[in-house]
Write a protein that holds these residues in place. Structure first.
Motif, short mmCIF file in Angstrom:
data_model
loop_
_atom_site.label_atom_id
_atom_site.label_comp_id
_atom_site.label_asym_id
_atom_site.label_seq_id
_atom_site.Cartn_x
_atom_site.Cartn_y
_atom_site.Cartn_z
N PHE A 31 13.44 -11.74 14.81
CA PHE A 31 12.91 -10.66 13.97
C PHE A 31 11.76 -9.96 14.68
O PHE A 31 11.05 -10.56 15.49
CB PHE A 31 12.37 -11.20 12.63
CG PHE A 31 13.39 -11.83 11.75
CD1 PHE A 31 14.69 -11.38 11.72
CD2 PHE A 31 13.05 -12.90 10.93
CE1 PHE A 31 15.64 -11.96 10.89
CE2 PHE A 31 13.99 -13.49 10.09
CZ PHE A 31 15.28 -13.03 10.08
N ALA A 32 11.58 -8.69 14.35
CA ALA A 32 10.41 -7.94 14.78
C ALA A 32 10.14 -6.89 13.72
O ALA A 32 11.07 -6.35 13.12
CB ALA A 32 10.62 -7.30 16.15
N CYS A 33 8.86 -6.62 13.46
CA CYS A 33 8.50 -5.65 12.43
C CYS A 33 7.22 -4.93 12.82
O CYS A 33 6.29 -5.54 13.34
CB CYS A 33 8.33 -6.34 11.08
SG CYS A 33 7.86 -5.22 9.73
N GLU A 34 7.19 -3.63 12.56
CA GLU A 34 5.98 -2.83 12.76
C GLU A 34 5.80 -1.94 11.54
O GLU A 34 6.72 -1.25 11.11
CB GLU A 34 6.09 -1.97 14.02
CG GLU A 34 4.83 -1.18 14.33
CD GLU A 34 4.96 -0.34 15.59
OE1 GLU A 34 4.02 0.42 15.87
OE2 GLU A 34 5.99 -0.46 16.28
N GLN A 35 4.60 -1.98 10.97
CA GLN A 35 4.30 -1.19 9.77
C GLN A 35 3.39 -0.01 10.11
O GLN A 35 2.74 0.02 11.15
CB GLN A 35 3.63 -2.07 8.71
CG GLN A 35 4.55 -3.09 8.07
CD GLN A 35 3.82 -3.95 7.08
OE1 GLN A 35 2.94 -4.70 7.43
NE2 GLN A 35 4.21 -3.84 5.80
N ASN A 36 3.37 0.96 9.18
CA ASN A 36 2.47 2.11 9.27
C ASN A 36 2.62 2.86 10.59
O ASN A 36 1.64 3.26 11.20
CB ASN A 36 1.02 1.64 9.09
CG ASN A 36 0.08 2.79 8.79
OD1 ASN A 36 0.47 3.78 8.17
ND2 ASN A 36 -1.16 2.68 9.25
N LEU A 37 3.85 3.08 11.02
CA LEU A 37 4.08 3.79 12.27
C LEU A 37 4.45 5.25 12.06
O LEU A 37 4.54 6.01 13.02
CB LEU A 37 5.16 3.09 13.10
CG LEU A 37 6.61 3.11 12.60
CD1 LEU A 37 7.54 2.68 13.74
CD2 LEU A 37 6.82 2.17 11.44
N LEU A 38 4.66 5.67 10.80
CA LEU A 38 4.93 7.07 10.49
C LEU A 38 3.75 7.65 9.72
O LEU A 38 3.15 6.98 8.88
CB LEU A 38 6.21 7.20 9.65
CG LEU A 38 7.51 6.69 10.30
CD1 LEU A 38 8.66 6.82 9.31
CD2 LEU A 38 7.82 7.44 11.58
N SER A 39 3.42 8.91 9.99
CA SER A 39 2.23 9.51 9.39
C SER A 39 2.49 10.17 8.04
O SER A 39 1.61 10.18 7.17
CB SER A 39 1.62 10.55 10.35
OG SER A 39 2.58 11.56 10.66
N ARG A 40 3.66 10.72 7.82
CA ARG A 40 3.90 11.49 6.59
C ARG A 40 4.20 10.62 5.36
O ARG A 40 3.69 10.92 4.29
CB ARG A 40 5.05 12.49 6.82
CG ARG A 40 4.72 13.54 7.88
CD ARG A 40 5.73 14.67 7.89
NE ARG A 40 5.69 15.46 6.67
CZ ARG A 40 6.45 16.52 6.45
NH1 ARG A 40 7.32 16.90 7.37
NH2 ARG A 40 6.36 17.19 5.32
N PRO A 41 4.99 9.55 5.46
CA PRO A 41 5.21 8.73 4.27
C PRO A 41 3.93 7.99 3.85
O PRO A 41 3.00 7.82 4.64
CB PRO A 41 6.29 7.73 4.72
CG PRO A 41 6.89 8.32 5.95
CD PRO A 41 5.79 9.09 6.60
N ASP A 42 3.91 7.54 2.59
CA ASP A 42 2.79 6.73 2.10
C ASP A 42 2.84 5.32 2.67
O ASP A 42 1.81 4.63 2.69
CB ASP A 42 2.81 6.70 0.57
CG ASP A 42 2.60 8.08 -0.02
OD1 ASP A 42 1.49 8.62 0.15
OD2 ASP A 42 3.54 8.61 -0.64
#
Length: 235
Positions: A31-42
């Motif tokens: 598994f791999a996960c990265e959060q908060n990588l897009l600026s427009r969505p909440d």
């Protein structure tokens, strides 16, 4: 019970940034996960299971169209976009399953007359796509701060022609399998939130797959915790 213990003991899962070799029988891919990588969505998250990758964005709670407004809870929508082309019947079916799962855990009554939209973009599909979509959606909802009564995860099981159970199957294993079953489970009681099945299987095999998925969900939720700890320990 003997069969369930044997199934659980065979699960060799190593979750985190590194990869784990797929052993015979029941094993989970890395598994791999990265959060908060897009600026427009909440809130947003990228979730990787082996070579299957899904990008998720959450918008809301936000203003909702009058035609879709629900007076006592939030309106929850799920949009699934394939890697190429336009969404088809398969995508619409997955959207419904993911929406049903999200509605079972999201505390929509805290935000009545609003809209919460989950947008999922398939980056690559190498098997267990619905499970990966569920995991990406959950991590994106957490990143957006949407109130939920529990976290959830997806686990896919495949049954070969000889009855061998394989967790988190690749596309090749899914095509060769006699049956493919995907379960959505919560992290509080490992309660079944949603199931999607395809193929032929007996009641005993269904219970065996569910028991294996519940055991495997512990590894997924442990990865969730480790991923969130790594993120917030940096700040």
């Amino acid at each position: 019970m003997e069969e369930e213990r044997h199934t659980e003991a065979k699960i060799g899962a190593e979750t985190g940034r590194g990869s784990s070799p797929r052993g015979p029988g029941c094993s989970l891919r890395h598994f791999a996960c990265e959060q908060n990588l897009l600026s427009r969505p909440d809130g947003s998250a990228s979730f990787l299971q082996g070579d299957t990758s899904v990008l998720a964005g959450v918008y809301g709670p936000a203003e909702v169209k009058v035609s879709k407004e629900i007076f006592n809870k939030a309106t929850l929508e799920v949009i699934l976009r394939p890697k190429i082309g336009l969404p088809g019947v398969a995508e619409k079916n997955r959207e419904r399953l993911i929406r049903n799962t999200c509605e079972a855990v999201v505390l929509g009554t805290l935000h009545p007359r609003t809209s919460i939209t989950v947008v999922l973009q398939v980056v690559s599909d190498a098997g267990s796509l619905l499970a990966c979509c569920l995991n990406a959606a959950c991590m994106a909802l957490v990143d957006a701060g949407v109130p939920m009564r529990a976290l959830f995860c997806g686990v896919t099981c495949a049954l070969d022609s000889d009855g061998t159970l394989v967790l988190d199957p690749t596309s090749k294993r899914e095509k060769e399998a006699r049956a493919v079953l995907t379960f959505a489970l919560d992290n509080v009681e490992r309660k079944l939130l949603m199931s999607s099945t395809k193929g032929l299987f007996s009641d005993a095999e269904l219970q065996q797959c569910l028991a294996a998925a519940q055991a495997a969900s512990q590894h997924v939720f442990r990865f969730y915790r480790e991923s969130l700890q790594r993120r917030y320990s940096k700040s």
